[in-house]
Scaffold this active site. Structure first.
Site, PDB file in Angstrom:
ATOM      1  N   SER C  24       0.868  -1.170  -0.027  1.00  0.00           N
ATOM      2  CA  SER C  24       0.009  -0.010   0.020  1.00  0.00           C
ATOM      3  C   SER C  24       0.799   1.413  -0.044  1.00  0.00           C
ATOM      4  O   SER C  24       1.836   1.385   0.862  1.00  0.00           O
ATOM      5  CB  SER C  24      -0.810  -0.139   1.309  1.00  0.00           C
ATOM      6  OG  SER C  24      -1.683   1.251   1.310  1.00  0.00           O
ATOM      7  N   ASN C  72       9.183   8.503   4.913  1.00  0.00           N
ATOM      8  CA  ASN C  72       8.072   8.919   4.367  1.00  0.00           C
ATOM      9  C   ASN C  72       6.980   9.323   5.279  1.00  0.00           C
ATOM     10  O   ASN C  72       6.723   8.994   6.170  1.00  0.00           O
ATOM     11  CB  ASN C  72       7.364   7.948   3.323  1.00  0.00           C
ATOM     12  CG  ASN C  72       6.379   7.059   4.058  1.00  0.00           C
ATOM     13  OD1 ASN C  72       5.325   7.624   4.342  1.00  0.00           O
ATOM     14  ND2 ASN C  72       6.835   5.855   4.106  1.00  0.00           N
ATOM     15  N   GLY C  75       1.040  11.145   4.696  1.00  0.00           N
ATOM     16  CA  GLY C  75      -0.140  11.547   5.461  1.00  0.00           C
ATOM     17  C   GLY C  75      -1.438  11.123   4.699  1.00  0.00           C
ATOM     18  O   GLY C  75      -2.488  12.083   4.863  1.00  0.00           O
ATOM     19  N   CYS C 133      -2.730   3.988  11.603  1.00  0.00           N
ATOM     20  CA  CYS C 133      -2.726   5.431  11.595  1.00  0.00           C
ATOM     21  C   CYS C 133      -3.327   5.949  13.070  1.00  0.00           C
ATOM     22  O   CYS C 133      -3.803   5.323  13.652  1.00  0.00           O
ATOM     23  CB  CYS C 133      -3.789   5.893  10.650  1.00  0.00           C
ATOM     24  SG  CYS C 133      -4.882   4.688  10.260  1.00  0.00           S
ATOM     25  N   THR C 196       4.953   0.499   8.493  1.00  0.00           N
ATOM     26  CA  THR C 196       6.480   1.179   8.799  1.00  0.00           C
ATOM     27  C   THR C 196       6.812   1.340  10.225  1.00  0.00           C
ATOM     28  O   THR C 196       5.896   1.815  10.867  1.00  0.00           O
ATOM     29  CB  THR C 196       6.620   2.363   7.915  1.00  0.00           C
ATOM     30  OG1 THR C 196       5.491   3.246   8.162  1.00  0.00           O
ATOM     31  CG2 THR C 196       6.602   2.176   6.542  1.00  0.00           C
ATOM     32  N   THR C 269       9.184  -0.257  -0.608  1.00  0.00           N
ATOM     33  CA  THR C 269      10.150   0.714  -1.197  1.00  0.00           C
ATOM     34  C   THR C 269      10.980   0.369  -2.274  1.00  0.00           C
ATOM     35  O   THR C 269      11.544   1.081  -3.238  1.00  0.00           O
ATOM     36  CB  THR C 269      11.241   0.742   0.040  1.00  0.00           C
ATOM     37  OG1 THR C 269      10.413   1.322   1.145  1.00  0.00           O
ATOM     38  CG2 THR C 269      11.935   1.848  -0.260  1.00  0.00           C
TER      39      THR C 269
HETATM   40  C1  LIG Z   1       5.739   6.257   0.182  1.00  0.00           C
HETATM   41  C2  LIG Z   1       5.120   5.262   1.054  1.00  0.00           C
HETATM   42  C3  LIG Z   1       3.958   5.318   1.113  1.00  0.00           C
HETATM   43  C4  LIG Z   1       3.072   4.265   1.904  1.00  0.00           C
HETATM   44  N1  LIG Z   1       1.708   4.414   2.295  1.00  0.00           N
HETATM   45  C5  LIG Z   1       1.066   3.529   3.042  1.00  0.00           C
HETATM   46  C6  LIG Z   1      -0.398   3.598   3.065  1.00  0.00           C
HETATM   47  O1  LIG Z   1      -1.201   4.363   2.559  1.00  0.00           O
HETATM   48  N2  LIG Z   1      -1.123   2.659   3.735  1.00  0.00           N
HETATM   49  C7  LIG Z   1      -0.331   1.549   4.473  1.00  0.00           C
HETATM   50  O2  LIG Z   1      -0.768   0.916   5.030  1.00  0.00           O
HETATM   51  N3  LIG Z   1       0.926   1.438   4.329  1.00  0.00           N
HETATM   52  C8  LIG Z   1       1.597   2.532   3.485  1.00  0.00           C
HETATM   53  N4  LIG Z   1       3.081   2.537   3.518  1.00  0.00           N
HETATM   54  C9  LIG Z   1       3.898   1.298   3.924  1.00  0.00           C
HETATM   55  C10 LIG Z   1       4.012   0.143   2.716  1.00  0.00           C
HETATM   56  O3  LIG Z   1       2.760  -0.469   2.483  1.00  0.00           O
HETATM   57  C11 LIG Z   1       4.803  -1.101   3.473  1.00  0.00           C
HETATM   58  O4  LIG Z   1       4.164  -1.699   4.402  1.00  0.00           O
HETATM   59  C12 LIG Z   1       6.173  -0.631   4.047  1.00  0.00           C
HETATM   60  O5  LIG Z   1       6.632   0.236   3.180  1.00  0.00           O
HETATM   61  C13 LIG Z   1       7.147  -1.741   4.448  1.00  0.00           C
HETATM   62  O6  LIG Z   1       7.446  -2.707   3.076  1.00  0.00           O
HETATM   63  P1  LIG Z   1       8.744  -2.166   2.303  1.00  0.00           P
HETATM   64  O7  LIG Z   1       9.949  -2.201   3.079  1.00  0.00           O
HETATM   65  O8  LIG Z   1       8.884  -3.087   1.153  1.00  0.00           O
HETATM   66  O9  LIG Z   1       8.841  -0.599   1.742  1.00  0.00           O
HETATM   67  C14 LIG Z   1       3.853   3.205   2.554  1.00  0.00           C
HETATM   68  C15 LIG Z   1       5.085   3.337   2.525  1.00  0.00           C
HETATM   69  C16 LIG Z   1       5.713   3.995   1.568  1.00  0.00           C
HETATM   70  C17 LIG Z   1       7.235   3.926   1.221  1.00  0.00           C
END
Ligand SMILES: Cc1cc2nc3c(=O)[nH]c(=O)nc-3n(C[C@H](O)[C@H](O)[C@H](O)COP(=O)(O)O)c2cc1C
Ligand SMILES: Cc1cc2nc3c(=O)[nH]c(=O)nc-3n(C[C@H](O)[C@H](O)[C@H](O)COP(=O)(O)OP(=O)(O)OC[C@H]3O[C@@H](n4cnc5c(N)ncnc54)[C@H](O)[C@@H]3O)c2cc1C
Ligand SMILES: Cc1cc2nc3c(=O)[nH]c(=O)nc-3n(C[C@H](O)[C@H](O)[C@H](O)COP(=O)(O)OP(=O)(O)OC[C@H]3O[C@@H](n4cnc5c(N)ncnc54)[C@H](O)[C@@H]3O)c2cc1C
Ligand SMILES: Cc1cc2nc3c(=O)[nH]c(=O)nc-3n(C[C@H](O)[C@H](O)[C@H](O)COP(=O)(O)O)c2cc1C
Ligand code: FES
Ligand code: FES
Lengths: 291, 256, 291, 256
Positions: C24, C72, C75, C133, C196, C269
């Site tokens: 997401s 990141n 919001g 959130c 995150t 990411t």
């Molecule tokens: C730019 C960005 C935006 C994100 N927006 C959301 C979001 O809207 N909702 C959500 O549940 N997680 C959000 N996440 C978290 C990601 O879905 C994911 O759980 C997190 O990045 C860990 O995975 P990764 O290490 O592969 O990035 C966001 C992450 C990034 C980097």
């Protein structure tokens, strides 16, 4: 705080000469540091964890390097508080800097018992109460995740010593800010933010973890932003000084943690690669701040 | 006790002596005057951030103005070390640990398995005369040793006798030796230990290995299970221990 | 599970073709993926967070790269559930793989309200309920840290949909295992481990954080051991499948997470650098497993 | 709309054109047929793990068989990019974003600040004729441009007029232009915007910058505050916007 910050050298009213402390478990009790003469730039040494009885620690292997960090599963190996008092502290008396003794326990009472015994020694300045270990008597979750338990542990320690002590919090569950407040309410003179993050590596071909306890403590320079955030949150919430622990490998990192609200900054894993890290960090900081 | 220091050592020479086995000669006068056979050093494999720990390697021999290492490329750290070139400077902590307990005028029997024989040269050079038994999977794993008496066994028969090093151990050799040094993989060392009748076991010293954090006794990461219960530190109490100190069963369970 | 594991391709009884889901917030609603034709190897897409009303998101800058990862602070910027239903889902209907909609809210009720509206569409397979959130109505801590609140959120969602949903847990406080159990009790068909980790970077010279909200979400390949440990803990505690999220940059990482107990593995990411990451990960996995 | 692809581009040439400013020429036929002036690419600065995102750079000009970038070395990513050598292959995603809205036969006025003028060459090559005004701190920051009409102002007077680029903007130039392209640091662009009387502001397009995650519209990380409230995406809705779209006050607050 004014920016850029100057390098602090006093803590708990004592002259520490440097804001860099050697983190618990990565500097023994300081005896080896004397042999290696790597104490330049060291503000204070935090001993490895001391428990009431001796603990042989976890079966090997206890360390596993991952692509970006280190997993450790030492298991609080230590010879027990009486041995420490009689055989180790007399040697540590030669340290040119303050010593804090890291205290661990499996029940709320054990912390105070260990501290009581150590009170006989004049070698150490104070304590670091490690509430990140599992609360064996009470279900196995870390003491630190429950502010009520943290309060009781801190109160217990306050009752048996008038020396300053810091409570070392865990980032693995609970609410660190609440636990920090509880520590202060219980009489802590500082909080250490924070112990290692739980981590694990599995061999996908066998499904097995190389470390027998499977889940271990993970440290990495890449965790610095996690520590900065937690130091900032806790230091904005409590009145006592915050000691940071985690993620430091460069002088810049120490300055960043000071800017985030830390008053002392511990370095641990970096010592595995650089026994003289404290002196190196101080030199880098002086260069950056022009001091 | 020898003085441990963190040196910036110049690479004087680097070469591949066997497939995947590297020899590096470093300049470091202080190590010449300080190091004892069986001690090791902690090498910083890279000037970058990773890996976060050093790599322990036994001092294979001293040279006129420094020392020599012999190592197997098995992972990221040793790979980076294999790329070190003449003229580079490398951060090396040492000499570390307790080496072989060398009694003057004693007769030595050295039993090595594969790269475990790295370090024997220093011992041979120190004790003057020694009989050496080497076991390896094939001739491609027999490291070069300068010794007056060296017998080799390979599993594939590509050089020396065919079979395991344990087959080279005779009662005569055990009888004749005052000290027996064993170094190699855990399974090989245990087999050697079991081959040696108990009456000779007091002569046996073994050189252990463990994953290391610090290498100088502060982190308690390098524990070796000992027969009296509990653990000793490979880096400080060892790496060389009397064979009888080792709890072979628990050590094998570590799966190192 | 048998080792080495085979690459799973079914989830919730549906053919996903690949265990790799796009996380997401890192793949929009999938429309751009169609344009870029980077859907090969994608098992499913998880949309960015949808809230009831539109949210403009945090003020820029919203991203900050650190030496080993990315902070990141988006919001939950999104056009609101009605806009999503009317204008975005019809386009996402062209996706060749299942879509999960990530749902966020500021109160327990908002989650179910958003889901109710989305129930009109047939485009998506199910939901990912983002309880990481801040719970604005109830003090500001993340919903996910309180198992009782997680239970109520999950129950609310269960009441308004019969589609499968996963609850995405937070690693920033609370007890993830308890929250996972609560999610399952509330009717969740999976849990996502995890959102995150809070992180922060401060400029030591000015004491300022470049990101206006100061504390942000930190992601890094170096966090993989943290995610492996949490996936392992949660998958040993609950009966529903665990979807991992965090730390993936190589095919080996996916296999490790599967070995730790994940049934689907999200990648986020990594897409910033490699839009075709899912296909690349699948190719690497096939090479490793000899499939 | 142009087709975005992820290309392995060969480095044909790399050189330092000004202190700390690098020009790299890449081979990539597809980019020649696809890219429009004002569009950018996302470059993978390293084949290692870090940095975790790419770096956005405007296409400075097209060549016969590829394209050219011009960039400032300001941090880790651009430092790595500065080390790219002829013969290497680099992963590049593009062309990305919306470039200048080019009306046929229009007369252009281009106002650039420092490295902001990178990308103007492509526009000049496309629109045929254009008047260019460049502002820079000193001659060491004036990037080479092939243009029939180019006036330069430097703050230290080391080349061209002494002063700011805003001083070069005259009512005649504004009157004469159908389109005005502005690119440079935020403060410079705002100064230019404020210098231009409102009657001419409809002609103004500005090229924005933001820290980017993806570069292709999925992460919502690159928001630019717009005058209608809320944000637009630099990478997809921009980087070029009508000047009147920008909420200058909120954008400056971002402190980018
Ligand atoms: C730019 C960005 C935006 C994100 N927006 C959301 C979001 O809207 N909702 C959500 O549940 N997680 C959000 N996440 C978290 C990601 O879905 C994911 O759980 C997190 O990045 C860990 O995975 P990764 O290490 O592969 O990035 C966001 C992450 C990034 C980097
Ligand atoms: C006291 C001591 C002396 C040694 N002397 C020599 C020597 O002279 N020549 C030589 O070739 N090797 C020697 N070793 C082993 C050497 O340290 C390891 O091979 C090396 O650390 C592996 O690093 P890596 O990054 O290449 O491997 P990694 O990628 O870390 O791991 C690859 C493999 O090596 C094993 N390994 C990793 N670290 C260690 C370690 N610290 N000890 C043992 N095994 C490990 C792992 O189990 C794994 O199977 C010695 C080890 C010790 C403890
Ligand atoms: C659409 C677009 C087109 C661009 N075109 C060019 C160009 O043609 N030539 C050129 O020299 N530069 C251009 N930039 C800026 C360039 O992307 C940054 O200078 C570069 O990303 C910095 O990377 P770094 O790792 O070297 O710096 P970092 O170490 O990441 O940061 C160093 C400094 O650069 C700034 N910075 C970092 N990332 C960005 C970013 N994405 N956008 C703006 N500033 C940033 C930071 O604020 C910091 O002050 C463009 C940016 C965008 C968004
Ligand atoms: C090998 C090792 C052993 C440790 N032992 C202890 C311990 O006994 N007590 C304790 O409170 N923390 C212990 N820690 C945690 C460190 O004190 C420190 O908080 C942590 O390593 C984070 O700092 P770093 O990133 O600088 O390593 C240990 C860490 C390591 C790496
Ligand atoms: S490696 Fe640290 S104590 Fe031995
Ligand atoms: S950079 Fe990701 S949406 Fe613009």
């Amino acid at each position: 705080m004014s920016y850029p910050p100057s390098i602090p050298r006093k803590f708990w009213g004592v002259d520490f000469n440097s804001p860099v402390m050697l983190a618990s478990g990565t500097a023994g009790f300081g005896e080896e540091l004397l042999d290696l003469q790597c104490l330049s730039g060291v503000g204070a040494v935090v001993s490895k964890a001391v428990t009431f009885k001796s603990r042989e620690g976890n079966p090997p292997p206890r360390l596993l390097e991952t692509p970006y960090g280190l997993l450790n599963s030492i298991g609080l190996a230590n010879p027990g508080v009486h041995h420490v008092l009689e055989h180790i502290l007399p040697v540590a008396a030669d340290l040119p800097c303050p010593l804090l003794i890291n205290v661990a326990g499996e029940s709320v009472e054990e912390f105070a018992s260990v501290v009581s015994v150590l009170e006989e020694s004049r070698v150490h300045l104070g304590y670091e109460i490690n509430v990140s270990c599992p609360n064996v008597a009470d279900g196995g979750a870390a003491f630190g995740v429950d502010p009520e338990v943290v309060l009781r542990v801190a109160q217990g320690v306050s009752r048996v010593t008038s020396r300053p002590f810091s409570v070392k919090l865990t980032p693995n569950g609970g609410d660190m800010v609440q636990s920090a407040r509880a520590a202060v309410e219980g009489g802590a003179s500082a909080v250490t933010v924070c112990n290692t993050f739980l981590g694990m590596q599995i061999d996908w071909e066998t499904g097995r973890s190389i470390l027998k306890r499977k889940v271990a403590g993970y440290t990495s320079p890449a965790l610095l932003p996690l520590v900065v955030a937690r130091v900032w949150q806790v230091s904005n919430a409590v009145s006592v000084p915050v000691i940071s622990s985690g993620g430091v490998s460069k002088g810049e990192d120490v300055l960043q943690l000071l800017a985030a609200g830390a008053r002392m900054v511990q370095v641990g894993t970096r010592l595995m690669r650089r026994p003289f890290a404290a002196g190196e960090l101080m030199a880098e900081m002086k260069k950056l701040t022009g001091e | 006790m020898s003085v441990i220091r963190d040196y910036d050592c110049l690479v004087k020479h680097s070469e591949q002596v066997l497939p995947g086995v590297i020899r590096i000669v470093f300049e470091c006068m202080e190590m010449v005057s300080n190091a004892l056979p069986g001690q090791f050093v902690q090498i910083e494999p890279s000037t970058g951030t990773f890996p976060v720990t050093r790599r322990p390697i036994t001092i294979n021999r001293l040279t006129d103005d420094g020392f020599e290492l012999l190592f197997d490329v098995v992972g990221r750290g040793t790979e980076l070390m294999g790329e070190m070139r003449t003229g580079e400077t490398v951060r090396i902590l040492g000499p570390l640990g307790r080496g072989w307990m060398v009694h003057p005028d004693s007769t030595w029997l050295l039993v090595g398995g594969g790269l475990g024989a790295a370090g024997f040269q220093f011992l041979i050079d120190t004790v003057g005369s020694a009989k050496v038994l080497i076991g390896a999977s094939s001739s491609r794993r027999v490291i070069p040793l300068e010794s007056l008496s060296c017998t080799v066994a390979t599993e594939d028969g590509s050089t020396g006798e065919t079979g395991l090093v344990t087959a080279l151990i005779s009662r005569d050799l055990l009888e004749e030796a005052d000290s027996i040094a064993v170094c190699g993989p855990v399974a090989m060392m245990e087999a050697v230990w079991n081959t040696i009748p108990s009456m000779y076991r007091d002569k046996v010293q073994v050189s252990t290995e463990s994953r290391m954090g610090c290498g100088w006794g502060v982190c308690d990461g390098c524990s070796i299970p000992v027969s009296s219960g509990g653990y000793k530190k490979c880096c400080k109490d060892g790496p060389v221990f009397p064979g009888s100190d080792i709890d072979w069963k628990r050590w094998k369970e570590a799966g190192l």
